[in-house]
Design a protein around this motif. Structure first.
Motif, PDB file in Angstrom:
ATOM      1  N   GLU A   1       0.733  -1.290   0.137  1.00 26.85           N
ATOM      2  CA  GLU A   1      -0.015   0.046  -0.181  1.00 26.85           C
ATOM      3  C   GLU A   1       0.925   1.206  -0.053  1.00 26.85           C
ATOM      4  OE1 GLU A   1      -1.916   0.964   3.592  1.00 26.85           O
ATOM      5  OE2 GLU A   1      -1.022  -0.484   4.737  1.00 26.85           O
ATOM      6  N   HIS A   2       2.073   1.033   0.471  1.00 26.62           N
ATOM      7  CA  HIS A   2       3.133   2.222   0.438  1.00 26.62           C
ATOM      8  C   HIS A   2       3.953   2.360  -0.774  1.00 26.62           C
ATOM      9  CE1 HIS A   2       1.578   3.079   4.437  1.00 26.62           C
ATOM     10  NE2 HIS A   2       2.055   1.738   4.848  1.00 26.62           N
ATOM     11  N   LEU A   3       3.628   1.412  -1.823  1.00 26.84           N
ATOM     12  CA  LEU A   3       4.601   1.497  -3.007  1.00 26.84           C
ATOM     13  C   LEU A   3       3.741   2.157  -4.242  1.00 26.84           C
ATOM     14  CD1 LEU A   3       6.017  -2.086  -3.170  1.00 26.84           C
ATOM     15  CD2 LEU A   3       7.016  -0.121  -2.273  1.00 26.84           C
ATOM     16  N   TYR A   4       4.396   3.240  -4.749  1.00 28.66           N
ATOM     17  CA  TYR A   4       3.795   4.107  -5.744  1.00 28.66           C
ATOM     18  C   TYR A   4       4.650   4.079  -7.247  1.00 28.66           C
ATOM     19  CZ  TYR A   4       0.811   6.005  -1.715  1.00 28.66           C
ATOM     20  OH  TYR A   4       0.276   5.952  -0.732  1.00 28.66           O
ATOM     21  N   LEU A   5       4.081   3.305  -7.982  1.00 30.73           N
ATOM     22  CA  LEU A   5       4.815   3.077  -9.199  1.00 30.73           C
ATOM     23  C   LEU A   5       4.402   4.273 -10.069  1.00 30.73           C
ATOM     24  CD1 LEU A   5       5.170  -0.778  -9.302  1.00 30.73           C
ATOM     25  CD2 LEU A   5       6.786   0.780  -7.964  1.00 30.73           C
ATOM     26  N   THR A   6       5.124   5.069 -10.684  1.00 28.35           N
ATOM     27  CA  THR A   6       4.664   6.322 -11.468  1.00 28.35           C
ATOM     28  C   THR A   6       5.713   6.880 -12.357  1.00 28.35           C
ATOM     29  OG1 THR A   6       3.535   8.293 -11.128  1.00 28.35           O
ATOM     30  CG2 THR A   6       5.054   7.741  -9.227  1.00 28.35           C
ATOM     31  N   ASP A   7       5.085   7.738 -13.065  1.00 29.61           N
ATOM     32  CA  ASP A   7       6.134   8.523 -13.696  1.00 29.61           C
ATOM     33  C   ASP A   7       7.231   9.380 -12.833  1.00 29.61           C
ATOM     34  OD1 ASP A   7       5.357   7.896 -16.128  1.00 29.61           O
ATOM     35  OD2 ASP A   7       3.811   9.573 -16.435  1.00 29.61           O
ATOM     36  N   PRO A   8       8.580   9.238 -13.138  1.00 23.61           N
ATOM     37  CA  PRO A   8       9.407   9.916 -11.928  1.00 23.61           C
ATOM     38  C   PRO A   8       9.546  11.329 -12.033  1.00 23.61           C
ATOM     39  CG  PRO A   8      10.662   8.901 -13.692  1.00 23.61           C
ATOM     40  CD  PRO A   8       9.380   8.742 -14.098  1.00 23.61           C
ATOM     41  N   HIS A   9       8.710  12.182 -11.945  1.00 24.91           N
ATOM     42  CA  HIS A   9       8.320  13.410 -12.063  1.00 24.91           C
ATOM     43  C   HIS A   9       8.091  14.153 -10.866  1.00 24.91           C
ATOM     44  CE1 HIS A   9       9.168  13.190 -16.389  1.00 24.91           C
ATOM     45  NE2 HIS A   9       8.005  12.628 -16.491  1.00 24.91           N
ATOM     46  N   GLY A  10       8.755  15.387 -10.668  1.00 20.64           N
ATOM     47  CA  GLY A  10       8.292  16.100  -9.439  1.00 20.64           C
ATOM     48  C   GLY A  10       6.826  16.321  -8.909  1.00 20.64           C
ATOM     49  N   THR A  11       5.997  16.626 -10.065  1.00 20.27           N
ATOM     50  CA  THR A  11       4.641  16.856  -9.943  1.00 20.27           C
ATOM     51  C   THR A  11       3.967  15.453  -9.130  1.00 20.27           C
ATOM     52  OG1 THR A  11       4.287  16.105 -12.038  1.00 20.27           O
ATOM     53  CG2 THR A  11       4.304  18.310 -11.511  1.00 20.27           C
ATOM     54  N   GLU A  12       4.363  14.131  -9.445  1.00 20.98           N
ATOM     55  CA  GLU A  12       3.961  13.128  -9.056  1.00 20.98           C
ATOM     56  C   GLU A  12       4.536  12.781  -7.498  1.00 20.98           C
ATOM     57  OE1 GLU A  12       2.010  10.309 -10.832  1.00 20.98           O
ATOM     58  OE2 GLU A  12       1.499  12.344 -10.899  1.00 20.98           O
ATOM     59  N   GLY A  13       5.597  13.189  -7.306  1.00 24.93           N
ATOM     60  CA  GLY A  13       5.877  13.084  -5.792  1.00 24.93           C
ATOM     61  C   GLY A  13       5.230  14.045  -4.826  1.00 24.93           C
ATOM     62  N   TYR A  14       4.961  15.256  -5.340  1.00 23.49           N
ATOM     63  CA  TYR A  14       3.909  16.235  -4.434  1.00 23.49           C
ATOM     64  C   TYR A  14       2.650  15.751  -4.366  1.00 23.49           C
ATOM     65  CZ  TYR A  14       1.266  20.277  -3.229  1.00 23.49           C
ATOM     66  OH  TYR A  14       0.502  21.206  -2.590  1.00 23.49           O
ATOM     67  N   ARG A  15       2.129  15.100  -5.728  1.00 19.90           N
ATOM     68  CA  ARG A  15       0.603  14.469  -5.644  1.00 19.90           C
ATOM     69  C   ARG A  15       0.379  13.275  -4.509  1.00 19.90           C
ATOM     70  NH1 ARG A  15      -2.003  10.475  -7.509  1.00 19.90           N
ATOM     71  NH2 ARG A  15      -0.335   9.705  -8.741  1.00 19.90           N
ATOM     72  N   ILE A  16       1.373  12.451  -4.750  1.00 15.02           N
ATOM     73  CA  ILE A  16       1.530  11.170  -4.039  1.00 15.02           C
ATOM     74  C   ILE A  16       1.375  11.252  -2.712  1.00 15.02           C
ATOM     75  CG2 ILE A  16       2.375   8.964  -3.576  1.00 15.02           C
ATOM     76  CD1 ILE A  16       3.016   8.937  -6.531  1.00 15.02           C
ATOM     77  N   MET A  17       2.502  12.172  -2.056  1.00 21.17           N
ATOM     78  CA  MET A  17       2.591  12.334  -0.870  1.00 21.17           C
ATOM     79  C   MET A  17       1.507  13.298  -0.209  1.00 21.17           C
ATOM     80  SD  MET A  17       4.834  11.456   1.300  1.00 21.17           S
ATOM     81  CE  MET A  17       6.481  11.055   0.527  1.00 21.17           C
ATOM     82  N   LYS A  18       0.689  14.181  -1.091  1.00 19.79           N
ATOM     83  CA  LYS A  18      -0.146  15.251  -0.444  1.00 19.79           C
ATOM     84  C   LYS A  18      -1.354  14.146  -0.093  1.00 19.79           C
ATOM     85  CE  LYS A  18      -1.671  19.349  -0.087  1.00 19.79           C
ATOM     86  NZ  LYS A  18      -1.039  20.392   0.457  1.00 19.79           N
ATOM     87  N   GLU A  19      -1.667  13.093  -1.093  1.00 16.64           N
ATOM     88  CA  GLU A  19      -2.789  12.302  -1.044  1.00 16.64           C
ATOM     89  C   GLU A  19      -2.725  11.237   0.123  1.00 16.64           C
ATOM     90  OE1 GLU A  19      -3.431  10.453  -4.726  1.00 16.64           O
ATOM     91  OE2 GLU A  19      -4.244  12.133  -5.696  1.00 16.64           O
ATOM     92  N   ALA A  20      -1.621  10.954   0.342  1.00 12.25           N
ATOM     93  CA  ALA A  20      -1.128   9.769   1.566  1.00 12.25           C
ATOM     94  C   ALA A  20      -1.123  10.544   2.817  1.00 12.25           C
ATOM     95  CB  ALA A  20       0.355   9.092   1.295  1.00 12.25           C
ATOM     96  N   SER A  21      -0.731  11.718   2.826  1.00 13.19           N
ATOM     97  CA  SER A  21      -1.034  12.436   4.080  1.00 13.19           C
ATOM     98  C   SER A  21      -2.351  12.566   4.544  1.00 13.19           C
ATOM     99  CB  SER A  21      -0.123  13.825   4.036  1.00 13.19           C
ATOM    100  OG  SER A  21       1.095  13.706   3.865  1.00 13.19           O
TER     101      SER A  21
END
Length: 322
Positions: A202-222
């Motif tokens: 549940e904590h593994l996020y396989l995605t395009d390695p772009h900054g916008t994805e890092g922000y989006r995923i961590m925002k949603e997880a929080s």
């Protein structure tokens, strides 16, 4: 202690920054840091070795094939560093870069028929190997993912990197470890987490390695309340974006969440908090790739060689024991 390390320590900068300034490489080092580096070098009576002007036994011409989009160099400065050092060592060895090509024009082999070899920087995809061979049969791939590469390859040692970072986080007491980054790296990390008994899909996020994805995923997880204790993030840009998202959600780093980046860049020192990273020497990788390519162009070696360069941990402020 290596002289560059001594200068870096005295000037209060990274070894990479000291080397960039003293060797006049392109860099974003501030004027204040440049002054400190030059003063430290002078106090230690350090003299920069000059590039050899001795011509090579044979002057080779190569094509430099950069297979990733220019935007990828911004998202992942490691590729920019590989390219920079490749150009530096071509100059040192008297190798002329006749063409710099990208994936969209790599099939245009007619105007590159006279090159002696090809140094490929980036991730090889389907069809790339055939196109490269039309340019020259003598090629070496310099990459961070060797999944699709054929022939001579110089790459990071992804298995060693993942084992190293998981071992460190486990020793620090982290039991819920997440990942944000590309699927190919994620599958390797997933296997190593399973071996360590720490797999939590549940904590593994396989995605395009772009900054916008890092922000989006961590925002949603929080916001969902499903944060891991620590995250391994593929690049420094994604890590910075993830840290920004955590801060906006009121999460403390590293008290609540630790962050580790797969790539070490000079700017990692200036993150707030400074970024714990896995360091692989782009300079040594480029040097090794040029050495293999020169060997192939000189001896027409048919046996393919593969070199995996290991990483070291750079522990900084973005990680803490649980």
């Amino acid at each position: 202690m290596n002289r560059l390390n001594e200068i870096a320590k005295l000037a209060g900068v990274s070894r990479q920054e000291a080397e960039d300034v003293l060797h006049e490489y392109e860099s974003n080092v501030s004027e204040i840091s440049r002054t400190r580096i030059m003063q430290a070098a002078e106090s230690l009576q350090y003299r920069v070795p000059k590039l050899s002007s001795k011509p090579a036994e044979k002057e080779y011409s190569i094509a430099l094939a950069v297979l990733d989009d220019s935007s990828d160099e911004l998202e992942n400065p490691f590729f920019a560093a590989l390219r920079k050092y490749a150009e530096v060592y071509c100059l040192k060895q008297g190798i002329h870069i006749r063409e710099i090509i990208r994936r969209e024009n790599i099939s245009d082999s007619k105007r590159m028929a006279d090159v002696d070899g090809v140094l490929v920087i980036g991730r090889v995809q389907d069809g790339d190997s055939e196109a490269i061979e039309k340019v020259s049969r003598q090629s070496v791939v310099l990459t961070d993912w060797d999944g699709g590469a054929e022939g001579d390859v110089v790459s990071i040692d992804l298995h060693q990197m993942t084992e190293l970072v998981i071992s460190h986080l486990k020793e620090m007491g982290h039991e819920k470890i997440g990942y944000i980054g590309a699927p190919n790296w994620g599958e390797t990390l997933k296997d190593e987490l399973m071996k360590a008994g720490l797999l939590s899909e549940e904590h593994l996020y396989l995605t395009d390695p772009h900054g916008t994805e890092g922000y989006r995923i961590m925002k949603e997880a929080s916001q969902s309340g499903s944060l891991a204790n620590a995250y391994i993030v593929q690049s420094s840009v994604m890590s910075l974006a993830a840290i920004t998202a955590l801060r906006e959600e009121g999460k403390r780093i590293p008290e609540e969440v630790s962050i580790v980046s797969f790539y070490d860049v000079p700017e990692a020192h200036y993150f707030a908090p400074s970024l714990t990273t896995l360091h692989v020497s782009a300079e040594e990788m480029a040097k090794a790739a040029l050495s293999l390519l020169t060997d192939k162009m000189t001896n027409h070696r048919d046996t393919p060689l593969k070199m995996l360069v290991p990483a070291t941990m750079k522990m900084r402020e973005s990680t803490a024991s649980k």
